[in-house]
Enzyme design. Structure first.
Site, PDB file in Angstrom:
ATOM      1  N   SER A  55      -5.214  17.529  86.954  1.00 59.01           N
ATOM      2  CA  SER A  55      -6.004  16.228  87.374  1.00 59.01           C
ATOM      3  C   SER A  55      -4.936  15.311  87.690  1.00 59.01           C
ATOM      4  CB  SER A  55      -6.910  15.895  86.279  1.00 59.01           C
ATOM      5  OG  SER A  55      -6.048  16.253  84.765  1.00 59.01           O
ATOM      6  N   LYS A 123      -2.888  27.453  81.640  1.00 59.23           N
ATOM      7  CA  LYS A 123      -4.294  27.605  81.743  1.00 59.23           C
ATOM      8  C   LYS A 123      -4.298  27.953  83.473  1.00 59.23           C
ATOM      9  CE  LYS A 123      -7.283  23.668  82.568  1.00 59.23           C
ATOM     10  NZ  LYS A 123      -7.681  24.223  84.002  1.00 59.23           N
ATOM     11  N   GLU A 125      -7.344  28.939  86.792  1.00 52.27           N
ATOM     12  CA  GLU A 125      -8.489  28.750  87.149  1.00 52.27           C
ATOM     13  C   GLU A 125      -9.150  30.134  87.580  1.00 52.27           C
ATOM     14  OE1 GLU A 125      -9.490  25.446  89.702  1.00 52.27           O
ATOM     15  OE2 GLU A 125      -8.460  23.947  88.343  1.00 52.27           O
ATOM     16  N   GLU A 192     -16.397  24.395  82.651  1.00 48.64           N
ATOM     17  CA  GLU A 192     -16.466  22.852  83.268  1.00 48.64           C
ATOM     18  C   GLU A 192     -17.800  22.830  84.062  1.00 48.64           C
ATOM     19  OE1 GLU A 192     -12.997  21.442  85.271  1.00 48.64           O
ATOM     20  OE2 GLU A 192     -14.205  19.620  86.234  1.00 48.64           O
TER      21      GLU A 192
HETATM   22  O1  KIV Z   1      -6.823  19.348  85.251  1.00 49.53           O
HETATM   23  C1  KIV Z   1      -7.426  19.258  84.142  1.00 49.53           C
HETATM   24  O2  KIV Z   1      -7.407  18.179  83.542  1.00 49.53           O
HETATM   25  C2  KIV Z   1      -8.530  20.069  83.759  1.00 49.53           C
HETATM   26  C3  KIV Z   1      -9.509  19.656  82.650  1.00 49.53           C
HETATM   27  C4  KIV Z   1     -10.447  18.939  83.358  1.00 49.53           C
HETATM   28  C5  KIV Z   1     -10.153  20.628  81.944  1.00 49.53           C
HETATM   29  O3  KIV Z   1      -8.449  21.119  84.206  1.00 49.53           O
END
Ligand code: KIV
Length: 289
Positions: A55, A123, A125, A192
């Protein structure tokens, strides 16, 4: 150190802490951070985990979406966050095309987050289509957090930033993805922008903790983008965000006050200025005569 201060000493949060919190039904807190100063503040507030989210592409770098974010962008920001946070578990967000093209690339890029970026986990997706990459990264000894529902890196495939899992079939697919990611060894999942009752059902069916964003109260923890929470992102605020501050307004006020002080010669005052010893000054004036 006394026994009582030892008892209060904070411990570094790990994947095991998060699993324990779920068992104890203690809500897990997670926030994003992208720089040293924010990481210090988030860590001092006792937040359990910090996500260096992609983000940052939108809220720090000003892109329309997260797709242009590169591995080098992520590593740069991860390093800054790692220098600021001591206790929170640090999770680095794998950017678009750092894990989709091949499993080998996925493992190498995940490794960079730990080796160069100072992160504790990564993390990524996606659901069952990501099992080969997630499994290989986990086999390399790197903890993986999954991310289901509105997955911003698939914004074009999803047709925009829209809520997911709203039909019975989509909800069943999401649950199956969640169970598959848990089986593959993911330590946690972000959910999300999905219906609150679906998020609760998924959270109840999984042993690993779920962290919700726009997914209601039934998740095992919550995450927000820090710039949204602080009112620092000017473009839009998603409906699920609770704004705890208006830092954008606060910054604008500070910048205007500074401008006015400079223009009226109020700043800098004596207290912001440096002097030199009188005799040195006199010696200089003499030398200049
Ligand atoms: O990139 C991010 O900040 C995220 C969150 C919204 C979980 O993936």
């Amino acid at each position: 150190m006394s026994t009582s201060s030892k008892a209060k000493e904070r411990k570094k949060i790990t994947t095991l802490s998060l699993r324990k919190f779920k068992q104890q039904q203690k809500p897990i807190t997670m926030l994003t951070a992208y720089d040293y100063a924010t990481a210090v503040a988030v860590d001092m507030a006792g937040i359990d985990t910090i996500l260096v989210g992609d983000s940052l592409g939108m809220v720090v770098l000003g892109y329309e979406n997260t797709l242009p974010v590169t591995m080098d962008d992520m590593i740069h920001h991860c390093k800054a966050v790692a220098r600021g946070a001591r206790y929170a578990m640090l999770i680095g967000d794998m950017p678009f095309m750092s894990y989709q093209a091949s499993v080998d690339e996925a493992v190498r890029n995940a490794g960079r987050f730990l080796q160069e970026g100072g992160m504790d986990a990564v993390k990524l997706e996606g659901g069952r289509e990501r099992l080969p990459a997630a499994g290989a990264i986990i086999s390399a000894g790197i903890p993986v957090m999954g991310h289901l529902g509105l997955t911003p890196q698939s914004v074009h495939q999803l047709g925009g930033f829209k809520a997911q899992g709203k039909t019975a079939q989509a909800a069943k697919d999401l649950l199956d993805d969640a169970l598959a990611l848990e089986d593959a060894g993911c330590f946690s999942l972000v959910l999300e922008t999905i219906p609150a009752r679906l998020a609760q059902l998924v959270s109840e069916r999984l042993e690993i903790p779920t962290i919700g964003i726009g997914a209601g109260i039934g998740c095992d923890g919550q995450v927000l983008v820090t710039h949204d929470l602080c009112g620092l992102f000017d473009r839009f605020t998603p409906r699920f965000v609770k704004k705890y501050a208006d830092l954008h307004g606060e910054m604008a006020r500070a910048f205007e006050a500074y401008k006015s002080d400079v223009q009226s010669r109020e700043f800098p005052g004596d207290e912001h200025s440096i002097d030199m010893p009188e005799e040195q000054w006199q010696e200089l004036l003499k030398a200049l005569e």
